[in-house]
Every structure is written in C-alpha cells, then in structure tokens.
Design a protein around this motif. Structure first.
Motif, PDB file in Angstrom:
ATOM      1  N   ASP A 138     -52.616   6.078 -31.917  1.00  0.00           N
ATOM      2  CA  ASP A 138     -53.330   6.710 -33.014  1.00  0.00           C
ATOM      3  C   ASP A 138     -53.088   8.219 -33.033  1.00  0.00           C
TER       4      ASP A 138
ATOM      5  N   SER B 185     -47.876  10.920 -35.555  1.00  0.00           N
ATOM      6  CA  SER B 185     -47.627  11.395 -36.919  1.00  0.00           C
ATOM      7  C   SER B 185     -47.632  12.912 -36.912  1.00  0.00           C
TER       8      SER B 185
ATOM      9  N   ARG C 209     -49.309  14.773 -38.642  1.00  0.00           N
ATOM     10  CA  ARG C 209     -50.647  15.320 -38.855  1.00  0.00           C
ATOM     11  C   ARG C 209     -51.383  15.587 -37.546  1.00  0.00           C
TER      12      ARG C 209
ATOM     13  N   PRO D 133     -48.254  10.017 -46.346  1.00  0.00           N
ATOM     14  CA  PRO D 133     -49.279  10.131 -45.306  1.00  0.00           C
ATOM     15  C   PRO D 133     -50.503   9.245 -45.535  1.00  0.00           C
ATOM     16  N   LYS D 134     -50.966   9.097 -46.793  1.00  0.00           N
ATOM     17  CA  LYS D 134     -52.156   8.276 -47.038  1.00  0.00           C
ATOM     18  C   LYS D 134     -51.882   6.800 -46.780  1.00  0.00           C
ATOM     19  N   THR D 135     -50.699   6.334 -47.168  1.00  0.00           N
ATOM     20  CA  THR D 135     -50.364   4.938 -46.903  1.00  0.00           C
ATOM     21  C   THR D 135     -50.207   4.703 -45.406  1.00  0.00           C
ATOM     22  N   ILE D 136     -49.579   5.633 -44.718  1.00  0.00           N
ATOM     23  CA  ILE D 136     -49.423   5.513 -43.266  1.00  0.00           C
ATOM     24  C   ILE D 136     -50.793   5.469 -42.591  1.00  0.00           C
ATOM     25  N   ALA D 137     -51.717   6.347 -43.038  1.00  0.00           N
ATOM     26  CA  ALA D 137     -53.069   6.353 -42.474  1.00  0.00           C
ATOM     27  C   ALA D 137     -53.791   5.042 -42.769  1.00  0.00           C
TER      28      ALA D 137
ATOM     29  N   LYS E  82     -52.473   2.428 -40.446  1.00  0.00           N
ATOM     30  CA  LYS E  82     -53.061   2.650 -39.119  1.00  0.00           C
ATOM     31  C   LYS E  82     -54.479   2.097 -39.051  1.00  0.00           C
ATOM     32  N   ALA E  83     -55.269   2.410 -40.063  1.00  0.00           N
ATOM     33  CA  ALA E  83     -56.658   1.943 -40.069  1.00  0.00           C
ATOM     34  C   ALA E  83     -56.725   0.421 -40.108  1.00  0.00           C
TER      35      ALA E  83
ATOM     36  N   LYS F 162     -55.770  -0.879 -36.641  1.00  0.00           N
ATOM     37  CA  LYS F 162     -56.872  -0.696 -35.678  1.00  0.00           C
ATOM     38  C   LYS F 162     -57.954  -1.744 -35.901  1.00  0.00           C
TER      39      LYS F 162
ATOM     40  N   GLY G 120     -48.835   2.869 -37.727  1.00  0.00           N
ATOM     41  CA  GLY G 120     -48.703   3.256 -39.130  1.00  0.00           C
ATOM     42  C   GLY G 120     -47.424   2.836 -39.802  1.00  0.00           C
TER      43      GLY G 120
END
Length: 420
Positions: A269, A272, A274, A388-392, A395-396, A399, A407
């Motif tokens: 997690d 990336s 970010r 980035p939003k799709t990758i996040a 990831k979510a 998880k 991601g």
C-alpha cells in the motif's frame, strides 16, 4: 544511408508504432503537454471546410503578430491530412504492456546504437553535460527514443499536420497555438518551409519538440544564430533537450531511479508516486538495490510497481518526475532512464515481467472503471484512462478482498470484478 543510420530509422519507426502505456494508458502522442480532450468533429475524408478554416485562421494569426506575406506563403501549401485525424482519434484504442514496449525501446540494438552515438558525439555531449548538468547518457537516451538517434525525425509536413488538428477541433485551441508558434519559427528563418517536417502530431526534429517547447527551450548551441533542431547536425537539438530537462529541475547528483528488491512482508500500500518518503525510511523498511550495495542518497523517493507486485520494482527519485515533463507515461520514463543506464554500461532489468498478462483494451479499461464504481470504489470516471484515481480504487478493492494492494489493473482484476 549507412547501415547504422538505416537501423536507427527502423528502430525509431518501430517504436512509434508501439504505443507506450502509462499503467495501461496510451500516450497522447505529444511530449508531455497538458491538453484537455474535447469531442472531435466528424470530418469528411476530403477535408471539406478546411479551406474555410484556414481563411478564418488568417486574421487570428495576423493578430498574434505574424507577417501577412510570410503567413500566406507558409499556408499556401498547407493540406488537410486525413491520416493525421485518423491517428489522433484512434490513439485510445491501442495499448501494449510495459514489457512489450521496453523490449523495443531498450532493445540490444538500441543500446548498441546509443553507445555508438555517445562515442561519435562524445565531445559535443560532454560540452552539453557541462553546460546544463544533465548526464550525457540521458540526453542520448532521449535522442534514441524520440528519433532513433536522428535516423527518423518524421516526414509529415508540420504546418499541414498542425492545421489539420487545429481544424479538427478535438484539441483545437492547443494545436492552433502550436501552429502559430510553428509559423513564427518559419518567419524567424530557423528552418525552411519544406524542411519543417516531423511526427503526425507536430513534434519535430531529433528530440521531437512541439513548437511551443521549441520557443521556450530550444537553444543555439553551435552559434550559427539559428535554433536548428531539424538538420543532420544534432548539436542544437541535443542541447535543447538538456536545457528542457535542466529547466524542470534535473539534479545531477541523483539517479532517475533504480531497480530494487522489496523485503518479505513489504506493505504494498506504500507504493505509487503519491507515496513519498525519505530514502532513509525506505532503507529502514528493507528496500535494497537489486544490483547490491546501498541505496543512492537523496531527500525523498517513491517505490513504483509498473506491472504490479509480481513484476520489477523501482525506487524513483525526483529526476523521474523531470523526465515525465517530456512524456508522462511511466513506460516512457523508465525506458529513458533504463536506456541511459544501459548505454553507460549498466545491466538489464533483472526481475521477470508478468508476461502471462496482456494489456486491457479501451473497452475493458472502461468496464473495469465502471465495475469499480458500482462496487463502491471511486475510479474517477469511466474514460479508459488508468490514472491515479483508478489505481487508488484498484488498491482499495484489493485491500477489501485481502489481496496485495499493488493497484495494477491486470486482466485478473477485471475477471474478478466481473465475478462480483
């Protein structure tokens, strides 16, 4: 044409045909310029309305300060290019995995040609390195990816290409601004009208500058009072690329990045661009160079997994973001950095890529975003761009299912989402 020049041309044109993915996102085709996409107008194959557009453009160009006589001479031979429109509209349809792209971008032939170019132009490149503080191998790598070390600089008439794209309207304001700058270049005598050729999208010369980038960053390194990035002599073009990278903050004391080995139990997690941490923190977490030794010092860095947790891992430094100014695709940045390292004598990437996977199509990327959104994970819209939003969101979702949160939008992730 020499055998080496011919091979360089083949490498350049082959790479142009191989769309580089930014985590599954195809390139826009320009060198990192931010452009807002708008719906394209449907243009007949014969370019009906193009002449009217040129007539309407003329007073705007004159208002921008262009000389009417020179403007008319430059536009007299401008043509509507249907293939340019086709290529612009079809970009999102094509993707390829990062490993397929790197197989071409950092092939053994391209590495060998890069070493030869470094040897042939060593004195020039050393002067450029001294003037701008950018490693000469990085400049050569940009040259190698953008034009096959000058072997293929494009053959599309730049004025016609930019006028076609400005008229088409999908990104009309951007391309009209590029066209005006191209016309200023001609007015300034930096290149002849017939010699101003480049890519279908208007990028020009050895290092494929868009006209506005030429205006801001091109330099006259050979002292002939022209900023000539088009001629066989690459001096101005290579110095201009170094000037571009230096302007955006290239740090000569740092690498672009390096391949690393992640420890058992690593928290994926934390990956990336970010997630930025001091290098000392990564070291304390057990991140180690794949080649051995210690992590290069630096204030901050990130761990990047361009193919997920089953592929290579890279620790990336701020110079990674500098290369992104040239082209934002992760695949492109890694290719530049890795090609530069290989030209300098470094080893190939050691970890295996997950070659059992394929790239998702545009429709599949949209489906993945839709399914994530329906499942309650905000993918930032349904546009087929894995940002980035799709990758996040991936990831979510990972998880929540107890999976490794890397991601990466793989075919396996899409299949699992389809199954609910």
């Amino acid at each position: 044409m020499t055998l080496r020049r011919a091979l360089a041309a083949v490498l350049a044109t082959t790479l142009v045909a191989a769309t580089a993915p930014a985590r599954g996102q195809p390139l826009e085709g320009e060198e990192g310029e931010a452009m807002a996409a708008t719906p394209a107008q449907e243009e007949p194959a014969d370019g009906a309305g193009f002449g009217d557009w040129l007539a309407a453009f003329r007073p705007r160009a004159i208002a921008a300060g262009l000389d009417p006589a020179g403007l008319d001479a430059a536009l007299r031979t401008a043509e509507f290019l249907p293939d340019v429109v086709r290529r612009d509209r079809s970009q999102n349809e094509f993707t390829r995995t990062i490993w397929d792209y790197l197989d071409i971008a950092v092939s053994e032939d391209r590495v060998a040609l890069g070493k030869a170019a470094l040897a042939e132009h060593g004195a020039l490149l050393s002067r450029i390195e001294a003037a701008y503080g950018v490693r000469k191998e990085v400049v050569v790598a940009v040259w190698g990816l953008e034009s096959g070390y000058g072997g293929w600089r494009g053959a599309t008439d730049t004025v016609s290409a930019l006028a076609t794209l400005a008229h088409d309207g999908r990104r009309g304001a951007f391309f009209e601004a590029q066209l005006i700058e191209a016309l200023r270049i001609l007015e300034g005598g930096h290149v002849a009208r017939a010699a101003m050729v480049g890519s279908w999208a208007g990028a020009m010369g050895h290092t494929q500058f868009m006209p506005t980038s030429w205006a801001e960053f091109a330099v006259d390194f050979d002292g002939d009072d022209r900023r000539d990035i088009w001629s066989d002599d690459p001096a101005d073009a290579l110095a201009s690329a170094a000037n571009y990278l230096a302007h955006w903050g290239w740090d000569a004391a740092l690498p672009w990045g390096l391949e690393v080995r992640l420890p058992e139990g690593f928290d994926y997690d934390q990956t990336s661009e970010r997630v930025v941490k001091p290098v000392a923190d990564w070291r304390a977490m057990g991140v180690r160079p794949m080649a051995g030794g210690a992590l290069p010092e630096g204030a901050e860095a990130s761990v990047l997994l361009p193919a997920g947790s089953t592929g290579p891992a890279f620790l990336i430094y701020p110079n990674f973001q500098v290369i992104e100014r040239y082209n934002r695709a992760d695949a492109y940045v890694i290719a530049i950095g890795h090609l530069a390292d290989r030209i300098a004598g470094g080893p190939p990437i050691r970890a295996d890529w997950p070659r059992q996977w394929r790239a998702l199509s545009l429709d599949e990327r949209k489906e993945l975003q839709h399914l994530l959104t329906v499942a309650g994970f905000d993918a930032g819209g349904v546009d087929g761009r894995i940002g980035p939003k799709t990758i996040a969101a991936v990831k979510a979702w990972q998880k929540a299912r107890g999976l490794v949160p890397d991601g990466y939008a793989s075919p396996d992730v899409l299949d699992a989402l389809r199954g609910g």
